[in-house]
Design a protein around this motif. Structure first.
Motif, short mmCIF file in Angstrom:
data_model
loop_
_atom_site.label_atom_id
_atom_site.label_comp_id
_atom_site.label_asym_id
_atom_site.label_seq_id
_atom_site.Cartn_x
_atom_site.Cartn_y
_atom_site.Cartn_z
N GLU A 116 0.86 -1.20 0.00
CA GLU A 116 0.00 0.00 0.00
C GLU A 116 0.89 1.24 0.00
N GLU A 117 0.54 2.22 0.82
CA GLU A 117 1.35 3.44 0.87
C GLU A 117 2.32 3.44 2.03
N ASN A 118 2.26 2.35 2.84
CA ASN A 118 3.06 2.32 4.06
C ASN A 118 4.52 1.98 3.81
N LEU A 119 4.74 1.17 2.78
CA LEU A 119 6.10 0.67 2.58
C LEU A 119 6.38 0.57 1.09
N LYS A 120 7.33 1.37 0.63
CA LYS A 120 7.71 1.32 -0.77
C LYS A 120 8.41 0.00 -1.07
N ALA A 121 8.27 -0.45 -2.31
CA ALA A 121 8.88 -1.72 -2.71
C ALA A 121 10.40 -1.66 -2.56
N GLU A 122 10.96 -2.78 -2.07
CA GLU A 122 12.41 -2.97 -1.99
C GLU A 122 13.11 -1.88 -1.20
N THR A 123 12.52 -1.57 -0.07
CA THR A 123 13.19 -0.66 0.88
C THR A 123 13.65 -1.42 2.12
N VAL A 124 13.09 -2.59 2.35
CA VAL A 124 13.50 -3.43 3.47
C VAL A 124 14.23 -4.66 2.92
N GLY A 125 15.47 -4.82 3.31
CA GLY A 125 16.26 -5.98 2.91
C GLY A 125 16.14 -7.08 3.95
N ILE A 126 15.94 -8.31 3.49
CA ILE A 126 15.81 -9.46 4.39
C ILE A 126 16.85 -10.50 3.98
N ARG A 127 17.78 -10.75 4.88
CA ARG A 127 18.84 -11.73 4.61
C ARG A 127 18.59 -12.95 5.49
N ARG A 128 18.42 -14.10 4.85
CA ARG A 128 18.16 -15.34 5.58
C ARG A 128 19.36 -16.28 5.46
N GLU A 129 19.73 -16.92 6.54
CA GLU A 129 20.73 -17.98 6.51
C GLU A 129 20.19 -19.17 7.29
N ILE A 130 20.14 -20.31 6.63
CA ILE A 130 19.62 -21.54 7.24
C ILE A 130 20.74 -22.57 7.22
N THR A 143 16.82 -5.20 7.46
CA THR A 143 17.43 -3.87 7.41
C THR A 143 16.51 -2.89 6.68
N ASN A 144 16.35 -1.72 7.29
CA ASN A 144 15.56 -0.65 6.66
C ASN A 144 16.50 0.24 5.84
N TYR A 145 16.34 0.21 4.51
CA TYR A 145 17.20 1.01 3.64
C TYR A 145 16.53 2.32 3.21
N SER A 146 15.37 2.63 3.76
CA SER A 146 14.73 3.91 3.42
C SER A 146 15.31 5.01 4.31
N THR A 147 14.95 6.24 4.02
CA THR A 147 15.49 7.39 4.77
C THR A 147 14.65 7.72 5.99
N THR A 148 13.54 7.01 6.17
CA THR A 148 12.67 7.28 7.32
C THR A 148 12.41 5.99 8.08
N THR A 149 11.90 6.14 9.29
CA THR A 149 11.53 4.98 10.11
C THR A 149 10.34 4.26 9.47
N VAL A 150 10.38 2.93 9.49
CA VAL A 150 9.28 2.14 8.94
C VAL A 150 8.80 1.14 9.99
N SER A 151 7.52 0.82 9.92
CA SER A 151 6.92 -0.17 10.81
C SER A 151 6.21 -1.21 9.96
N PHE A 152 6.36 -2.46 10.31
CA PHE A 152 5.71 -3.52 9.55
C PHE A 152 5.69 -4.79 10.38
N GLU A 153 4.93 -5.75 9.90
CA GLU A 153 4.77 -7.04 10.57
C GLU A 153 5.53 -8.11 9.80
N LEU A 154 6.33 -8.87 10.51
CA LEU A 154 7.05 -10.00 9.94
C LEU A 154 6.54 -11.27 10.63
#
Length: 756
Positions: A116-130, A143-154
């Motif tokens: 939606e308008e809350n989170l622009k595409a490809e601004t949060v990087g997710i690195r997984r190691e299993i 990691t938040n790569y945007s210039t502002t604070t973001v909130s979201f559910e994982l």
């Protein structure tokens, strides 16, 4: 577990914990992201654990048409996770890259979709190691790569169906066990443990459980690390994350598997991912130090060799106090007779310890009684051992199952080969009674019609019991299925080689009676074989003799296994070698399992037109033994070219038999195992073919006969090669059509004879 627990369907107690049937305690479901098409997969393996995920590192709880039912976390032939799904705001992340190159681990990099308008595409990087190491570990860096604070559910959703691997493969079961839930302690139980209701906190772990029809309770226990979930919804852990610009948060968890409160894996699990990774790398480094290290002047060739070394290491699996090579991931991560024996033979140049432990392990399971259900007979070597619920409940005969005609002579062949490489007198003596029992089993069966043959006795056993064991592969030139007791051509060659080689061992042990008898029996077998199996109008060898003694007269790759074992007369051997390289058999990458001129030919068929690397490496050894060096090198080059087209340059179990077409890649077989033991072992057998080492450790000698590097390689080095007690380094260099060899280093008094 108490007897009352098994009798009471309402409540089950195990070591202080109480479980109840799942239907008595419904939990909320977290929606899965539906996959619209089957996804490519990533595979990781560590000893008796293996994991198959999609390229995101997820095991989705649902997909259209059940497109990836083989995904999951498996141990002891049981699926301990069938859902492991990371979502961001209820959506699947966007994949950037992923790899399973390490073998025991997966690395995935992904990002958020537009939300939606809350989170622009490809601004949060997710690195997984299993990582796998006696348990499953995952660490996730967000990691938040945007210039502002973001909130979201994982969220990460887990589930486990605990089904048997044979069910995953499509076997039907009339009854199944039941899924359990870990019951919440009652108020009285909390009070007795000094916990007040107001002190209760959200759990730091999840527990998935199942009771099998045999009463065993299996559990997947999930403990969270680094950052605890904010809350749980059923078996979904949810984090509400708020990240400042360029802030990184680490999440993690560990999944341990238990059977009746004991670890299901034979490997002692580490506590953290970092410890697990360090343990894996240390063990692998120790393995590398023990093996022959092989390198060339070509980087792509070196990468193929390094990957093969790694895959043999990864396929090693513990069975009691021994380790051998399991057959392949995902379906055949188990102890096999034929597959383990052939792979051990292929890798004698790499590490003879594999052969020793394979011989010892299979000897412990050698048949002792007559049992039609398992097709067990005294002296017989097993086909397959399974540990899952269906085996434990006698729904399948794999406890172990002995339905293989060739494992017993192959065991004898490896017994002799191993001694030639090592002069290990202690193992030779220890296994001599097993060798006698194996030969007695062969001789009892030869009395029936003069040839070693098979006929299914178990209602859940295999109809075909040679290496081509699918139901449609033993066909005549009309494409009709053979009936009755089947005597395969290559099995008679194995028997011939076993008798000739064991005759030498018997002579060394001063058992001249056995030596003379076995040699005479081998000579008689050779005479009869060349008469009964030869198709005069085709000038080729029959695939088999059927139950009436008639030739199963299709043109197949099977006679190629006979070429290096000496059972053919010279003129017949050359005729077979020439026919195998005709266009209907050789497709440019390798030799097909069945001629493309056969009515039964199917380039996508498992054994009726596909190409198998191990099949071809055995043919290449045969061509080399006949002095057809150029032809053997052509086969080597085709298989090498095929391998560099594969993911991670890892040869598959098999590939389709379509003709090689210019620069196009070979056509993949849809469900081929990768890594797979004897496909990987073929790399080392082909290397053995080109350098042509003939060890005789008993007489302290190594002969190197007419080594021949292919045109794609100028130099080849073998470091840390072991022959008997001697360790040596060999250097090979090609100049035109001639390959020279020199001994660069030697620690021991081995005599090296180089014959041009």
């Amino acid at each position: 577990m108490t007897p009352d627990a098994l009798m009471n369907p309402e409540k089950i107690s195990l070591d202080g914990k109480t479980f109840i049937p799942a239907e008595q305690s419904p939990i909320p479901e977290w929606p899965c992201v539906v996959s619209e098409r089957p996804q490519p997969t990533l595979t990781a393996k560590d000893d008796d654990l293996f994991l198959v995920t999609d390229t995101m590192g997820n095991i989705s709880g649902c997909s259209l048409n059940d497109g990836n039912s083989s995904m999951g976390l498996f141990c002891s032939d049981t699926r301990f996770l069938n859902r492991l799904e990371l979502q961001i705001e209820g959506r699947s992340p966007v994949l950037l890259s992923s790899t399973a190159e390490k073998g025991f681990s997966l690395s995935i990099l992904c990002a958020n979709p537009k939300i939606e308008e809350n989170l622009k595409a490809e601004t949060v990087g997710i690195r997984r190691e299993i990582v796998l190491n006696g348990a499953l570990f995952e660490e996730i860096e967000v990691t938040n790569y945007s210039t502002t604070t973001v909130s979201f559910e994982l969220s990460i959703s887990f589930d486990a169906d605990f089904i048997d691997l044979f069910e995953v493969r499509g076997y039907d079961r009339e009854k199944q066990g039941r899924i359990l839930r870990l019951a919440e302690p009652t108020t009285e139980e909390k009070a007795s443990n000094g916990i007040s209701p107001v002190q209760s906190q959200p759990p730091e772990s999840l527990n998935l459980a199942y009771q099998g029809l045999d009463g065993l309770i299996m559990e997947s226990r999930i403990q969270f690390q680094h950052c605890q979930p904010g809350y749980f919804k059923g078996y979904t852990a949810i984090w509400q994350l708020e990240l400042a610009s360029h802030e990184t948060r680490k999440l993690g968890y560990r999944v341990n598997m238990f059977t009746n409160n004991k670890s299901s894996s034979t490997v002692s699990a580490a506590f953290t991912l970092g410890q697990a990774k360090a343990a894996e790398l240390m063990e692998e480094q120790h393995w590398i130090q023990q093996i022959t290290r092989i390198s060339s002047d070509k980087s792509i060739f070196n990468h193929v060799i390094e990957r093969a070394e790694q895959d043999i290491y990864l396929l090693r699996q513990s069975f009691g106090k021994y380790k051998t090579v399991s057959a392949g991931v995902p379906w055949f991560s188990a102890l096999f007779g034929r597959d383990s024996l052939i792979t051990a033979s292929q890798t004698l140049m790499l590490n003879p310890q594999i052969a020793k432990e394979t011989l010892m392990l299979l000897a412990t399971y050698q048949g002792k009684i007559e049992d039609d259900w398992r097709e067990e007979e005294p002296g017989k070597i097993l086909h397959e051992l399974r540990l899952g619920e269906m085996a434990r409940c006698q729904e399948i005969p794999h406890t172990p199952y002995y339905g293989t005609v060739d494992a017993t002579p192959l065991w004898l062949m490896l017994y002799a080969e191993y001694y030639a490489w090592t002069h290990d007198q202690e193992t030779l003596e220890q296994l001599w009674p097993n060798a006698l029992a194996a030969m007695e089993w062969i001789d009892r069966n030869l009395k029936q019609n003069g040839y070693l043959s098979y006929h299914r006795r178990s209602k859940r056993g295999l109809a075909n019991q040679g290496w081509k064991d699918s139901g449609d592969c033993i066909v005549n030139h009309k494409g009709e299925l053979a009936n009755g007791s089947i005597a395969l051509c290559e099995v008679q060659a194995y028997v011939y080689a076993a008798k000739m080689r064991l005759a030498e061992t018997a002579r060394m042990k001063k058992r001249l009676d056995l030596s003379d008898r076995w040699q005479e029996e081998a000579r008689n077998l050779k005479v009869r074989f060349n008469k009964d199996f030869w198709i005069e109008d085709q000038d080729f060898c029959a695939l088999a003799l059927d139950g009436d003694g008639k030739q199963v007269d299709s043109i197949t790759s099977n006679p190629g296994h006979c070429l290096h074992l000496g059972i053919f007369t010279p003129e017949k051997a050359y005729s077979v070698a020439e026919r195998l390289r005709a266009p209907d058999m050789f497709n440019g990458w390798g030799i097909r399992t069945l001629s493309s001129l056969s009515p039964a030919y199917n380039p996508m068929g498992y054994h009726v037109g596909s190409v198998w690397p191990h099949d071809n490496s055995l043919v290449a050894m045969g061509l080399r033994s006949l002095g057809l060096v150029d032809q053997a090198l052509e086969l080597f080059q085709g298989l090498f070219d095929m391998t560099i087209h594969q993911p991670y340059q890892c040869p598959p179990e098999l590939f389709c038999g379509y003709e090689r077409n210019g620069d196009k890649a070979p056509v993949k077989y849809p469900v081929a195992c990768t890594p797979q033991a004897w496909a990987t072992g073929s790399i080392f057998q082909l290397l053995q073919m080109i350098v042509n080492l003939v060890p005789d450790a008993q007489n302290n000698c190594l002969r190197i006969i007419d080594p021949a590097l292919p045109e794609s390689i100028n130099r080849l080095s073998l470091h840390n090669l072991r022959v008997g007690p001697t360790i040596l380094d060999l250097e090979f260099e090609r100049s035109g059509s001639t390959t020279a060899c020199r001994v660069a280093k030697k620690r021991g008094n081995l005599r090296v004879v180089i014959e041009a």
